[in-house]
Design a protein around this motif. Sequence first.
Motif, PDB file in Angstrom:
ATOM      1  N   TYR A  58      -8.273 -26.962 -78.917  1.00  0.00           N
ATOM      2  CA  TYR A  58      -7.125 -26.656 -78.052  1.00  0.00           C
ATOM      3  C   TYR A  58      -7.604 -26.035 -76.741  1.00  0.00           C
ATOM      4  N   LEU A  59      -8.564 -25.136 -76.824  1.00  0.00           N
ATOM      5  CA  LEU A  59      -9.100 -24.525 -75.605  1.00  0.00           C
ATOM      6  C   LEU A  59      -9.699 -25.589 -74.694  1.00  0.00           C
ATOM      7  N   ARG A  60     -10.453 -26.499 -75.249  1.00  0.00           N
ATOM      8  CA  ARG A  60     -11.058 -27.579 -74.464  1.00  0.00           C
ATOM      9  C   ARG A  60      -9.977 -28.463 -73.841  1.00  0.00           C
ATOM     10  N   ALA A  61      -8.981 -28.828 -74.618  1.00  0.00           N
ATOM     11  CA  ALA A  61      -7.935 -29.742 -74.139  1.00  0.00           C
ATOM     12  C   ALA A  61      -7.063 -29.123 -73.056  1.00  0.00           C
ATOM     13  N   THR A  62      -6.936 -27.799 -73.048  1.00  0.00           N
ATOM     14  CA  THR A  62      -6.042 -27.147 -72.080  1.00  0.00           C
ATOM     15  C   THR A  62      -6.784 -26.541 -70.890  1.00  0.00           C
ATOM     16  N   TRP A  63      -8.095 -26.722 -70.837  1.00  0.00           N
ATOM     17  CA  TRP A  63      -8.907 -26.239 -69.720  1.00  0.00           C
ATOM     18  C   TRP A  63      -9.060 -27.399 -68.761  1.00  0.00           C
ATOM     19  N   HIS A  64      -8.668 -27.246 -67.512  1.00  0.00           N
ATOM     20  CA  HIS A  64      -8.744 -28.335 -66.547  1.00  0.00           C
ATOM     21  C   HIS A  64     -10.180 -28.842 -66.444  1.00  0.00           C
ATOM     22  N   ALA A  65     -10.352 -30.157 -66.467  1.00  0.00           N
ATOM     23  CA  ALA A  65     -11.683 -30.765 -66.483  1.00  0.00           C
ATOM     24  C   ALA A  65     -12.540 -30.348 -65.294  1.00  0.00           C
ATOM     25  N   SER A  66     -11.926 -30.017 -64.178  1.00  0.00           N
ATOM     26  CA  SER A  66     -12.688 -29.646 -62.978  1.00  0.00           C
ATOM     27  C   SER A  66     -13.408 -28.309 -63.113  1.00  0.00           C
ATOM     28  N   HIS A  67     -12.999 -27.481 -64.065  1.00  0.00           N
ATOM     29  CA  HIS A  67     -13.601 -26.156 -64.236  1.00  0.00           C
ATOM     30  C   HIS A  67     -14.024 -25.856 -65.676  1.00  0.00           C
ATOM     31  N   ARG A  68     -13.872 -26.806 -66.575  1.00  0.00           N
ATOM     32  CA  ARG A  68     -14.158 -26.577 -67.991  1.00  0.00           C
ATOM     33  C   ARG A  68     -15.664 -26.399 -68.221  1.00  0.00           C
ATOM     34  N   PRO A  69     -16.054 -25.288 -68.851  1.00  0.00           N
ATOM     35  CA  PRO A  69     -17.474 -25.117 -69.173  1.00  0.00           C
ATOM     36  C   PRO A  69     -17.872 -26.037 -70.325  1.00  0.00           C
ATOM     37  N   ASP A  70     -19.160 -26.244 -70.469  1.00  0.00           N
ATOM     38  CA  ASP A  70     -19.646 -27.091 -71.559  1.00  0.00           C
ATOM     39  C   ASP A  70     -19.309 -26.500 -72.926  1.00  0.00           C
ATOM     40  N   ASP A  71     -19.421 -25.191 -73.039  1.00  0.00           N
ATOM     41  CA  ASP A  71     -19.170 -24.517 -74.313  1.00  0.00           C
ATOM     42  C   ASP A  71     -17.917 -23.660 -74.182  1.00  0.00           C
ATOM     43  N   VAL A  72     -16.886 -24.020 -74.918  1.00  0.00           N
ATOM     44  CA  VAL A  72     -15.633 -23.250 -74.880  1.00  0.00           C
ATOM     45  C   VAL A  72     -15.365 -22.557 -76.209  1.00  0.00           C
ATOM     46  N   ALA A  73     -16.342 -22.607 -77.099  1.00  0.00           N
ATOM     47  CA  ALA A  73     -16.157 -22.003 -78.426  1.00  0.00           C
ATOM     48  C   ALA A  73     -15.959 -20.496 -78.305  1.00  0.00           C
ATOM     49  N   PRO A  74     -14.951 -19.974 -78.986  1.00  0.00           N
ATOM     50  CA  PRO A  74     -14.763 -18.517 -79.005  1.00  0.00           C
ATOM     51  C   PRO A  74     -15.982 -17.841 -79.637  1.00  0.00           C
ATOM     52  N   ASP A  75     -16.315 -16.662 -79.161  1.00  0.00           N
ATOM     53  CA  ASP A  75     -17.444 -15.909 -79.701  1.00  0.00           C
ATOM     54  C   ASP A  75     -17.140 -15.460 -81.120  1.00  0.00           C
ATOM     55  N   GLU A  76     -18.070 -15.746 -82.025  1.00  0.00           N
ATOM     56  CA  GLU A  76     -17.907 -15.281 -83.402  1.00  0.00           C
ATOM     57  C   GLU A  76     -18.059 -13.769 -83.436  1.00  0.00           C
ATOM     58  N   GLY A  77     -17.337 -13.132 -84.313  1.00  0.00           N
ATOM     59  CA  GLY A  77     -17.419 -11.686 -84.438  1.00  0.00           C
ATOM     60  C   GLY A  77     -16.471 -10.945 -83.516  1.00  0.00           C
ATOM     61  N   THR A  78     -15.707 -11.682 -82.727  1.00  0.00           N
ATOM     62  CA  THR A  78     -14.738 -11.050 -81.828  1.00  0.00           C
ATOM     63  C   THR A  78     -13.451 -10.795 -82.588  1.00  0.00           C
ATOM     64  N   LYS A  79     -12.942  -9.602 -82.484  1.00  0.00           N
ATOM     65  CA  LYS A  79     -11.662  -9.221 -83.099  1.00  0.00           C
ATOM     66  C   LYS A  79     -10.676  -9.000 -81.969  1.00  0.00           C
ATOM     67  N   TRP A  80      -9.753  -9.919 -81.815  1.00  0.00           N
ATOM     68  CA  TRP A  80      -8.754  -9.827 -80.751  1.00  0.00           C
ATOM     69  C   TRP A  80      -7.693  -8.810 -81.132  1.00  0.00           C
ATOM     70  N   LEU A  81      -7.337  -7.945 -80.184  1.00  0.00           N
ATOM     71  CA  LEU A  81      -6.451  -6.818 -80.471  1.00  0.00           C
ATOM     72  C   LEU A  81      -5.073  -6.927 -79.833  1.00  0.00           C
ATOM     73  N   GLY A  82      -4.926  -7.718 -78.784  1.00  0.00           N
ATOM     74  CA  GLY A  82      -3.609  -7.832 -78.185  1.00  0.00           C
ATOM     75  C   GLY A  82      -3.632  -8.432 -76.800  1.00  0.00           C
ATOM     76  N   LEU A  83      -2.475  -8.933 -76.409  1.00  0.00           N
ATOM     77  CA  LEU A  83      -2.277  -9.557 -75.109  1.00  0.00           C
ATOM     78  C   LEU A  83      -1.066  -8.939 -74.440  1.00  0.00           C
ATOM     79  N   GLU A  84      -1.210  -8.615 -73.166  1.00  0.00           N
ATOM     80  CA  GLU A  84      -0.082  -8.150 -72.354  1.00  0.00           C
ATOM     81  C   GLU A  84      -0.006  -9.041 -71.119  1.00  0.00           C
ATOM     82  N   VAL A  85       1.082  -9.785 -70.992  1.00  0.00           N
ATOM     83  CA  VAL A  85       1.298 -10.584 -69.787  1.00  0.00           C
ATOM     84  C   VAL A  85       2.020  -9.697 -68.786  1.00  0.00           C
TER      85      VAL A  85
END
Length: 134
Positions: A58-85
Amino acid sequence: MSSDYPCPCGRLGRSGRPLAFADCCGRYLDDFDNTPAPDAESLMRSRYSAFVLGRESYLRATWHASHRPDDVAPDEGTKWLGLEVRRHAVIDAEHAEVEFVARYRVAGRAVRIHERSRFVRENGRWYYVDGDLL
């Protein structure tokens, strides 16, 4: 993830309670081909949920091709805590910006990302282009 589990993005419904994953980002992550995010904020939130859930495709598909890095895999061991828009600004029919703060912990260390992200809409679908750290 159970469809009635609160969405990782933290979006609240009219009642002030967190929306269920199925009613929020789940519909975009689970049915990418038929259910595009309707606006840049929804795409931002669904990308955050994809990071939380390790949905690299999903990250790869939603990242515009003009700026998409080769590796979009989330970092293992990361614990996401929250998002504030903090802000969603529509620039015109095909461009928008979303300012957000995402918090996570990695190797016991707390990290905070404050970014103003740019999005573009092409053929009815929003894509993340890039962002500036604030």
